[in-house]
Design a protein around this motif. Structure first.
Motif, short mmCIF file in Angstrom:
data_model
loop_
_atom_site.label_atom_id
_atom_site.label_comp_id
_atom_site.label_asym_id
_atom_site.label_seq_id
_atom_site.Cartn_x
_atom_site.Cartn_y
_atom_site.Cartn_z
N THR A 68 -1.87 8.08 12.73
CA THR A 68 -1.38 9.01 11.72
C THR A 68 -1.02 8.35 10.40
OG1 THR A 68 0.78 8.81 12.78
CG2 THR A 68 -0.56 10.74 13.36
N ASP A 69 -0.75 7.04 10.42
CA ASP A 69 -0.43 6.35 9.16
C ASP A 69 -1.14 5.02 9.00
OD1 ASP A 69 0.98 4.75 10.95
OD2 ASP A 69 2.96 5.50 10.36
N ASN B 288 -3.66 -8.03 -5.21
CA ASN B 288 -3.79 -8.17 -3.77
C ASN B 288 -2.76 -7.26 -3.11
OD1 ASN B 288 -4.40 -8.97 -1.21
ND2 ASN B 288 -3.67 -11.06 -1.41
N VAL B 289 -3.21 -6.11 -2.62
CA VAL B 289 -2.33 -5.11 -2.03
C VAL B 289 -2.17 -5.43 -0.54
CG1 VAL B 289 -1.98 -2.66 -1.59
CG2 VAL B 289 -3.12 -3.40 -3.69
N VAL B 290 -0.93 -5.49 -0.08
CA VAL B 290 -0.66 -5.83 1.31
C VAL B 290 -0.35 -4.57 2.10
CG1 VAL B 290 0.19 -8.10 0.67
CG2 VAL B 290 1.81 -6.23 0.99
N ALA B 291 -0.49 -4.67 3.41
CA ALA B 291 -0.22 -3.55 4.29
C ALA B 291 1.26 -3.19 4.26
CB ALA B 291 -0.66 -3.87 5.71
N ALA B 292 1.55 -1.93 4.56
CA ALA B 292 2.94 -1.50 4.63
C ALA B 292 3.67 -2.30 5.70
CB ALA B 292 3.01 -0.01 4.94
N PRO B 293 4.93 -2.64 5.46
CA PRO B 293 5.66 -3.46 6.44
C PRO B 293 5.87 -2.71 7.74
CG PRO B 293 7.14 -2.59 4.76
CD PRO B 293 5.75 -2.26 4.30
N LEU B 294 5.95 -3.47 8.80
CA LEU B 294 6.22 -2.88 10.09
C LEU B 294 7.64 -2.34 10.15
CD1 LEU B 294 4.66 -5.63 12.36
CD2 LEU B 294 3.68 -3.41 11.84
N SER C 74 -3.42 10.69 19.43
CA SER C 74 -3.86 11.16 18.12
C SER C 74 -2.75 11.79 17.30
CB SER C 74 -5.00 12.18 18.30
OG SER C 74 -4.58 13.28 19.09
N THR C 75 -1.63 12.17 17.94
CA THR C 75 -0.50 12.73 17.19
C THR C 75 0.44 11.67 16.65
OG1 THR C 75 0.96 12.94 19.12
CG2 THR C 75 -0.60 14.74 18.71
N GLY C 76 0.19 10.39 16.99
CA GLY C 76 1.07 9.31 16.57
C GLY C 76 2.18 8.99 17.53
N LYS C 77 2.21 9.65 18.68
CA LYS C 77 3.22 9.35 19.69
C LYS C 77 2.91 7.99 20.30
CE LYS C 77 5.24 11.10 24.02
NZ LYS C 77 5.20 12.20 25.01
N GLY C 78 3.95 7.18 20.48
CA GLY C 78 3.79 5.85 21.04
C GLY C 78 3.99 5.83 22.54
N HIS C 79 3.20 4.99 23.22
CA HIS C 79 3.28 4.82 24.67
C HIS C 79 3.31 3.33 24.97
CE1 HIS C 79 1.88 9.08 25.21
NE2 HIS C 79 1.28 8.80 24.06
N GLU D 224 0.82 -1.21 0.00
CA GLU D 224 0.00 0.00 0.00
C GLU D 224 0.85 1.27 0.00
OE1 GLU D 224 -2.41 -0.26 3.47
OE2 GLU D 224 -0.74 -0.10 4.87
N SER D 225 0.35 2.29 -0.70
CA SER D 225 0.97 3.62 -0.82
C SER D 225 2.23 3.63 -1.67
CB SER D 225 1.28 4.21 0.57
OG SER D 225 0.09 4.32 1.34
N THR D 226 2.59 2.48 -2.25
CA THR D 226 3.76 2.42 -3.13
C THR D 226 3.38 2.84 -4.54
OG1 THR D 226 4.69 0.61 -1.84
CG2 THR D 226 5.56 0.91 -4.06
N ALA D 227 4.25 3.60 -5.22
CA ALA D 227 4.03 4.00 -6.61
C ALA D 227 4.61 2.92 -7.53
CB ALA D 227 4.67 5.35 -6.89
N GLU D 228 3.75 2.20 -8.23
CA GLU D 228 4.16 1.15 -9.15
C GLU D 228 4.01 1.64 -10.59
OE1 GLU D 228 5.47 -1.71 -8.59
OE2 GLU D 228 5.02 -2.21 -6.49
N ARG D 229 4.99 1.28 -11.46
CA ARG D 229 4.96 1.70 -12.87
C ARG D 229 4.76 0.48 -13.75
NH1 ARG D 229 9.47 3.85 -15.05
NH2 ARG D 229 8.27 5.23 -16.41
N PHE D 230 3.84 0.61 -14.71
CA PHE D 230 3.53 -0.46 -15.65
C PHE D 230 3.58 0.07 -17.08
CE2 PHE D 230 1.25 -1.43 -11.74
CZ PHE D 230 1.60 -2.76 -11.52
#
Length: 464
Positions: free
Chosen positions: A447-448, A121-127, A150-155, A56-62
């Motif tokens: 956030t992502d 089949n589009v897969v999720a972005a890798p961890l 909500s800002t994406g800060k991890g706890h 996902e979110s990757t730009a692929e060229r064909f």
């Protein structure tokens, strides 16, 4: 292309053929796409500068090729994502994980046409790569809990297993900062810590922690329920109730300015208790029902301030599970299932009042794992569906985001991340080996939309 890493050939097949290739499989033959005219036109598309799964979110060229023909015009389209066409070539920025289609229509100089739509089949972005949160020599992380604001800060909260202490770590997107919450200390009231649970105010990012604490031998017969929160950079610790605590969960009430509430059970005669923090170091505790003795799930508030949790009652060698909904002072119940065991259930809100509850562990071949409860008003009007997740696992955690559930499953020393594809089937990503008997946790960064996991590897609390 499932979420597992798979080999994909450079030349891809068209004509309504799903673009799938697996390890060790031969590529499918190129399918000829029939034109609308009297003669056929064989089409190929080539994936340029790419290999592996479609992320996902990757730009692929064909590039499209018409065998034996000169292309006059091409039209590209997709059902999702962003398409940037350039004659025979196209750049397609892939949508979020799931099934997506790319369509092409070709007209040749000889007047022939061909068109088709092709499934990806589009897969999720890798961890993110895994990294130790706390690199000191002590053994850490047999139990951890992760959340994002909500800002994406991890706890993250986690145990220091060497010294029976409780720690907190915050992530700014790049690095971790660690602080001690409680543990053995000199003249500071610090005591040993056994279990813990974290919730975070999504707007302010304030962490709230419930935990069991005590001195001497740490067992389920010697610990009390404690609470801690971080105020102006310092941890404030409070004792919630002097009763022995067996199981507990903490939740924030959005209808009361994220007021902390702890649900817990102690000795069998005391019943289930609900403690609400009304001011600093002040807790109001009620017993909604003396007949309920065993809490068996994480507690969650809905937007209106109704508190939801699952309990069980034993009868004639069987365990009866119930969803409990506390609306003000009124307790409502909805029966779930009867079984021979009552594992802890991780919970999460799905859309449209769907209360999801994932069994912490299942034996080999058990058919149920997730309770999907559509909560009604009153609770007795609720409905439920039960879904399988995997054949067996020993420990798990649950999150929901992006329109789908995400689970992390530990089976022995193997850790797996699971989510569903467009058809609702589970797809799995292997996260490698972890410590046996440890408890992982999963949360989705808002956030992502990327899921992240905390777990114990090589004796260290680890983030991925």
């Amino acid at each position: 292309m499932s979420m597992r890493k798979m080999w994909v050939p450079r030349v891809l097949m068209l004509g309504g053929l799903t673009l799938l290739a697996g390890c060790g499989r031969e590529p499918r033959p190129v399918e000829v796409i029939q034109s609308r005219g009297a003669e056929g036109v064989a089409l190929l598309i080539e994936r340029e500068d790419g290999a592996g799964p479609y992320v996902e979110s990757t730009a692929e060229r064909f590039r499209v090729v018409a065998s034996g023909e000169t292309i006059k015009s091409v039209r590209w389209s997709a059902n999702a994502g962003v398409v940037a066409p350039s004659n025979e070539r196209v750049t397609w920025t892939l949508p979020t994980a799931g099934t997506a289609s790319l369509s092409v229509t070709v007209e040749t100089e000889s007047g022939k046409t061909a068109e088709s739509s092709f499934q990806f089949n589009v897969v999720a972005a890798p961890l993110a790569s895994n990294s130790a949160i706390d690199t000191r020599p002590d053994v850490t992380g047999s139990s951890c809990d992760i959340a994002f604001d909500s800002t994406g800060k991890g706890h993250v909260i986690y145990t220091n297993d060497t010294h029976n202490s409780l720690w907190y770590a915050s992530w700014d997107g790049t690095s971790w900062t660690t602080e001690q919450i409680d543990g053995p200390g000199f003249n500071n009231g610090g005591v040993f810590v056994a279990k813990s649970q974290l919730v975070v105010d999504p707007v302010t990012g304030t962490p709230h922690v419930a935990y069991s604490k005590g001195t001497g031998t740490i067992t389920n017969t010697a610990t009390r329920v404690g609470y801690a929160t971080r105020v102006n950079g310092a941890w404030i610790r409070e004792e919630v109730d002097a009763s022995v605590v067996l199981r507990f969960s903490i939740a924030l009430n959005p209808a009361q300015a994220q007021q902390p509430t702890i649900v817990f059970t102690s000795n069998p005669s005391a019943g289930l208790k609900v403690a609400t923090r009304t001011a600093a170091n002040t807790w109001s505790t009620v017993t909604p029902s003396t007949s309920i003795h065993a809490l068996t799930s994480d507690a969650l508030f809905d937007a209106a301030g109704a508190l939801h949790f699952i309990t069980h009652q034993s009868s004639s060698g069987y365990v009866n599970q119930f969803l409990q909904v506390l609306r003000g002072s009124t307790l409502e119940s909805f029966p779930l299932k009867t079984s021979t065991s009552a594992p802890w259930l991780a919970t999460a809100w799905g859309p449209d009042s769907h209360f999801l509850a994932l069994s912490n562990g299942i034996s080999e071949g058990e058919w149920n794992a997730i309770e999907d409860i559509t909560v009604g008003t009153p609770a007795a009007s609720s409905t439920r569906r039960v879904s399988t997740v995997d054949y067996k696992y020993a420990s798990s955690a649950l999150a929901y985001g992006g329109g789908k559930p995400v689970v992390v499953l530990r089976n022995g020393t193997a850790l797996t991340l699971g989510t569903t594809d467009a058809q609702g089937f589970w797809t799995y990503t292997q996260l490698g080996t972890v410590e046996d008997n440890s408890r992982p946790s999963v949360a989705i960064r808002p956030t992502d939309g990327v899921p992240h996991v905390c777990f114990q590897r090589d004796g260290k609390v680890t983030f991925q």
